[in-house]
Enzyme design. Structure first.
Site, PDB file in Angstrom:
ATOM      1  N   LYS A 104      22.420  64.206  95.440  1.00 44.59           N
ATOM      2  CA  LYS A 104      23.045  65.527  95.608  1.00 44.59           C
ATOM      3  C   LYS A 104      21.988  66.623  95.640  1.00 44.59           C
ATOM      4  CE  LYS A 104      27.451  64.347  93.351  1.00 44.59           C
ATOM      5  NZ  LYS A 104      28.348  64.641  94.480  1.00 44.59           N
ATOM      6  N   GLU A 160      23.011  59.267  91.742  1.00 47.95           N
ATOM      7  CA  GLU A 160      23.941  60.165  92.441  1.00 47.95           C
ATOM      8  C   GLU A 160      23.454  61.611  92.394  1.00 47.95           C
ATOM      9  OE1 GLU A 160      28.626  61.440  92.103  1.00 47.95           O
ATOM     10  OE2 GLU A 160      28.022  59.388  91.633  1.00 47.95           O
ATOM     11  N   ASP A 206      35.220  74.119  64.992  1.00 47.45           N
ATOM     12  CA  ASP A 206      36.580  73.594  64.999  1.00 47.45           C
ATOM     13  C   ASP A 206      36.689  72.383  64.080  1.00 47.45           C
ATOM     14  OD1 ASP A 206      35.120  71.817  66.477  1.00 47.45           O
ATOM     15  OD2 ASP A 206      36.401  71.839  68.247  1.00 47.45           O
ATOM     16  N   GLU A 235      37.845  68.343  63.635  1.00 50.21           N
ATOM     17  CA  GLU A 235      38.071  67.094  64.353  1.00 50.21           C
ATOM     18  C   GLU A 235      38.396  66.010  63.334  1.00 50.21           C
ATOM     19  OE1 GLU A 235      34.950  67.359  68.002  1.00 50.21           O
ATOM     20  OE2 GLU A 235      34.115  67.590  65.983  1.00 50.21           O
TER      21      GLU A 235
END
Length: 256
Positions: free
Chosen positions: A153, A149, A52, A54
Site C-alpha cells: 500500500k 500488505e 475506564d 475493564e
C-alpha cells in the site's frame, strides 16, 4: 470548566464502581458465576484519573459457549464487562494471535473480586501454555497479513501521489513491527500507550525498525520522501530478520 465525557475519578472511586458492577453481575447471573475479575490499568494499579473499567465475568460450564460484552458509558466513566464461559476464556488465553503482546496481559494478572474455585490461576496457566510454534505461526501471519500488505500500500501511495496516506501506513508498520518484536521475544507490553517505547527496549529488533518507531513517536510524519525511505529501509531489514530467524514471508506460488 464543564467537561463532557470522562471526568477525573480517584482510584478508590473506580474500585468501588467495580464492586458495584460485580454485585449487579451476581444479581443477574447468580450461581452461574465462576469468577469475576478486573483487568487493564485498574488491575495493574496504573489507572489514571480518566481511565475506564475493564472486567471479566466468567460463567461456569454449560451446554453452550458464552462470549459477549457489555460496554457502556455512565456519563463520567466508561466500563466494559466481558462475559465468557470458562472454556471459551481458557481457549482465548491459550491462543497466540498477531496482537498477543498487547491483548494477553489480562490473562496473567487480573485483580480478583470473586474466585472461590481458583479459576484465575488456571487462566494464567492456560496463557503460559503457548508453544514456540504458536508464536512462530502468529509471526508468519503478521508478516504476510499486515507487513507485506502495508508495504504494498505504501508503494502504491507513493507511486500514485497519495501522500496523505503515508503517515497512517508508517504508523501501522511501526505498530505491527512492535507486535512482531513482542511475539519474537514472547514479551507483553504494559499498555497500548507504551507499545513503541517498550518495543525499543527489547532485543533482536529488525534493522530500520527503530527509525520508523521514533518517527512515529515524535510525530515526524510530514515529509513523504523521508517516510518512504524509512519504511523501505525497515522492510529490507525485516526481510533479513525473517531469514535470520527462519520465519516465512514468501511461500510457493500457490501453496495449496
Amino acid at each position: 470548566m464543564n467537561m463532557n465525557g470522562p471526568v477525573k475519578i480517584s482510584r478508590n472511586e473506580r474500585l468501588q464502581t467495580c464492586q458495584e458492577i460485580a454485585a449487579r453481575l451476581h444479581e443477574v447471573y447468580k450461581a452461574k458465576i465462576l469468577a469475576i475479575g478486573v483487568y487493564g490499568s485498574v488491575s495493574r494499579g496504573t489507572d489514571g484519573p480518566f481511565s475506564d473499567i475493564e472486567m471479566f465475568c466468567v460463567l461456569d460450564e454449560s451446554n453452550e459457549d458464552v462470549e459477549f460484552s457489555y460496554e457502556w458509558s455512565a456519563g463520567p466513566w466508561k466500563a466494559e464487562v466481558n462475559v465468557c464461559s470458562a472454556d471459551v476464556l481458557l481457549n482465548i488465553a491459550a491462543t497466540v494471535e498477531g496482537d498477543w503482546p498487547l491483548t494477553h496481559g489480562p490473562f496473567f494478572a487480573p485483580l480478583s473480586l470473586y474466585d472461590p474455585k481458583g479459576f484465575f490461576p488456571k487462566l494464567k496457566k492456560a496463557a503460559e501454555s503457548s508453544t514456540k510454534e504458536d508464536f512462530t505461526h502468529a509471526i508468519n501471519e503478521v508478516l504476510v497479513g499486515e507487513m507485506y500488505e502495508f508495504i504494498g500500500k505504501l508503494r502504491n501511495a507513493n507511486l500514485n501521489g497519495s501522500h496523505t496516506y503515508l503517515p497512517y501506513l508508517t504508523m501501522q508498520l511501526a505498530q505491527y513491527g512492535a507486535m512482531l518484536i513482542g511475539l519474537h521475544n514472547q514479551k507483553l507490553y504494559s499498555t497500548g500507550a507504551m507499545v513503541l517505547p517498550e518495543s525499543l527496549e527489547l532485543p533482536n529488533r529488525p534493522a530500520g525498525y527503530d527509525h520508523v518507531a521514533r518517527r512515529v513517536m515524535s510525530g515526524d510524519l510530514a515529509e513523504p520522501s523521508k517516510l518512504v525511505i524509512a519504511c523501505e529501509d525497515f522492510w529490507n531489514g525485516l526481510e533479513a530478520w525473517t531469514a535470520e530467524h527462519q520465519y516465512v514471508i514468501h511461500s510457493k506460488r500457490i501453496p495449496f
